[in-house]
Design a protein around this motif. Sequence first.
Motif, PDB file in Angstrom:
ATOM      1  N   ASN A 276       0.825  -1.214   0.000  1.00 40.01           N
ATOM      2  CA  ASN A 276       0.000   0.000   0.000  1.00 40.01           C
ATOM      3  C   ASN A 276       0.857   1.262   0.000  1.00 40.01           C
ATOM      4  O   ASN A 276       0.522   2.257  -0.658  1.00 40.01           O
ATOM      5  N   SER A 277       1.957   1.223   0.730  1.00 39.30           N
ATOM      6  CA  SER A 277       2.854   2.388   0.786  1.00 39.30           C
ATOM      7  C   SER A 277       3.435   2.695  -0.583  1.00 39.30           C
ATOM      8  O   SER A 277       3.450   3.853  -1.033  1.00 39.30           O
ATOM      9  N   ILE A 278       3.920   1.667  -1.266  1.00 33.52           N
ATOM     10  CA  ILE A 278       4.520   1.864  -2.586  1.00 33.52           C
ATOM     11  C   ILE A 278       3.484   2.348  -3.596  1.00 33.52           C
ATOM     12  O   ILE A 278       3.695   3.322  -4.330  1.00 33.52           O
ATOM     13  N   LEU A 279       2.357   1.671  -3.658  1.00 33.18           N
ATOM     14  CA  LEU A 279       1.356   2.003  -4.678  1.00 33.18           C
ATOM     15  C   LEU A 279       0.726   3.371  -4.463  1.00 33.18           C
ATOM     16  O   LEU A 279       0.138   3.942  -5.394  1.00 33.18           O
ATOM     17  N   ASN A 280       0.851   3.922  -3.249  1.00 33.51           N
ATOM     18  CA  ASN A 280       0.316   5.256  -2.967  1.00 33.51           C
ATOM     19  C   ASN A 280       1.398   6.327  -2.846  1.00 33.51           C
ATOM     20  O   ASN A 280       1.120   7.461  -2.465  1.00 33.51           O
ATOM     21  N   ASP A 281       2.635   5.953  -3.180  1.00 30.82           N
ATOM     22  CA  ASP A 281       3.752   6.893  -3.130  1.00 30.82           C
ATOM     23  C   ASP A 281       3.727   7.747  -4.400  1.00 30.82           C
ATOM     24  O   ASP A 281       3.804   7.214  -5.512  1.00 30.82           O
ATOM     25  N   PRO A 282       3.616   9.063  -4.283  1.00 29.49           N
ATOM     26  CA  PRO A 282       3.521   9.919  -5.483  1.00 29.49           C
ATOM     27  C   PRO A 282       4.761   9.863  -6.371  1.00 29.49           C
ATOM     28  O   PRO A 282       4.687  10.203  -7.559  1.00 29.49           O
TER      29      PRO A 282
END
Length: 700
Positions: A276-282
């Motif tokens: 989730n962190s990676i996929l939501n990292d701008p």
Amino acid sequence: MDSLKTQEIESVCTYCGVGCDITAIVEDNKIQKIYAQKDGVVSEGKLCIKGKYGYDFVDASDRIKEPRIKKSFISKNPHLQEKFGSKLVEFDSEYFTTDLDTAIKLSATKLQEIKTQYGRHSFCAIGGARTSCESAYAMQKFCRETMQSPHVDNCARVCHSPSLKGMKATIGEGAATNPYNDIYECEFMLIIGSNTMEAHPIIANRIVDMAKKHNNLALVDVRDTKLSKMAKYNCIIPFETNLLILNMMAYVILDEELYNKEFISTRTKGFEEYKNSILNDPYANPEFFKNIKGYEYLAKMIPNIAREYAIKKSMIFWGLGVTEHLDGSYAVMAITHLALLTGNIGKTGAGLMPLRGQNNVQGACDMGCLPYYAPDYQEPKEIGLMTPQLIDAMDEGKIKAVLNMGEDILHIHPNINKSQKAFKNLELLIVQELFMTEIAKKADIVFGVKSAYEKTGVYVNAMRRLHLSQPLVKSDLPDDWEVLTLLAKELGDESNFSFESSEDVWNEVREVAHRRFSGANYYRLKRHRKRGMQWPIYHEDTPILHLLDFRTDDGLGRYEYHSYQLRGMFKDLIEEKFYNSSTYYLTTGRILAHYNNSAQTKRSQKLDTKYDEDIILAPLEDEGKYGDKVILKSSYGESEALEIRYTDKIKPNTLYTTFHHASSKINALFGDEADEEVLTARFKSVSVEIIPVGDEIACS
């Protein structure tokens, strides 16, 4: 040739962390030639030019043959003059010489005075990665037990401390997972931040062979290196964007579901949160590069590299181009994340290979020459300060005495202007060295010691391989551990230092660091000298780590996600300031002919004549703009006047140089900016101005 006078002796190369097996032809106690045997497991019968020709330092006329005592030190300590003056002999305008026993007694007297007056925390010991495990172990023991100070460190601080930090946080062990020959078993190779052909050429031989056969090499770097022509993907990136690119690779693997679900579920924890962190990292989507002028091609190249890495049996190699940044530790964590996501770890032909720099930097760390690790990476009784913190403490007058063993801090560390000022505050600097290096020139007491080619000892290379070296030539000089043993005994610590031989020291290492070395006695290491043995060694050795479990408390790999922080060159690119700026971004590296501070290599004519000064490489479009000689100036200091050459291998508004010659003052350009976790200096990126000077000399 007379067989009584001529011998062929096997040992290990004294240069980089590859740890090549060597054979020396020795006649009348002088090395005539060094070569690698065809069945050499590490060398595969080949040596780089340093290993082949870089042995002249052993007989160099300026070797330190007997202890030297600085005259100004004696004049500041009249009671020492009164006690030892009759044993001091005029050497030159700066130094006396004396016998070993007197130098030991004089050193011990002053060390005890400082400890009594200022307390045990006023002492520190730095070094150990260029000598044997036995001497590295003795150094940290002398510091921690004899002097009762927690302040011990080694030159991993300026190279691979972030690798140890990043790998230990994620997989529980900060060392290479596989042997070099697994390169022949892998299907895809990713090299990031390593000029492997010049820094680790014998590993590069294997990589070149495989790249020629299978076209399976990806390079990630800030400039073209010699390996570039072998690469399927030559991924030139902006300065300080390693973490950005690695997170982008993870994004592609996650977004396209190329990850190994079974491996993740059985051998890792924290995956969903990380995903989730990676996929939501701008910053994690490679599409970001579509609008970055000069680097648009990365939007397609990064996903292509990620896809091949994920679906093939892959290995990742990295060097100081990853670790010597503000986010070096986090970038290493991101590298291990890729292996955890894809299952490219814990098997033949797939794993992680930090390309260690010094011949025994792995061993020095294994021995506990770190302020936060005792031998075997156990928790010490007390955590000490890291080298940059120690320099601050010298500057503040808190550290009064330093023992330095073979680490030229005033050349290879950053912010040398600050360091030189800090070292002036000491009351005692003891250096153990082969030559009068920059740090030795500042020493109050200098002990000349055996070189690697004159002693017996264990060295641990970049793939955890133990090699028991043996002397190529005889020397009357003491070994490093012998100096420390004599010092400890003089200070009343006989019970901790009852060593009579290097084997005695090693046998204690096997007990204290039993998790790695219990089964590695001298007898077995002699029997397996050509092959070597990879730790951990019990009944057998361990070529591949993490086969069943990671070396964490629960055996599971962990995700330690860190997002990229916008800074430096990439920030300038996004804000469209980069190409209009008069400043440049400078990075540094090694050249094949020289090794680090060139203390050994510049004493071999065949090597020094190839590269007898540091040279700046600049982008071809700037040719004619600055002339032939320039000074580089940063906010921290200036270089000396250096030759500048123009090449199409360097991207616009960037520069590259080496740091082998102290006279260049390259490290005056770098300040205290360092890795957020372990204070490894930001050597791979600094903003500089170019000042044309013709033939003038810099006034720095």
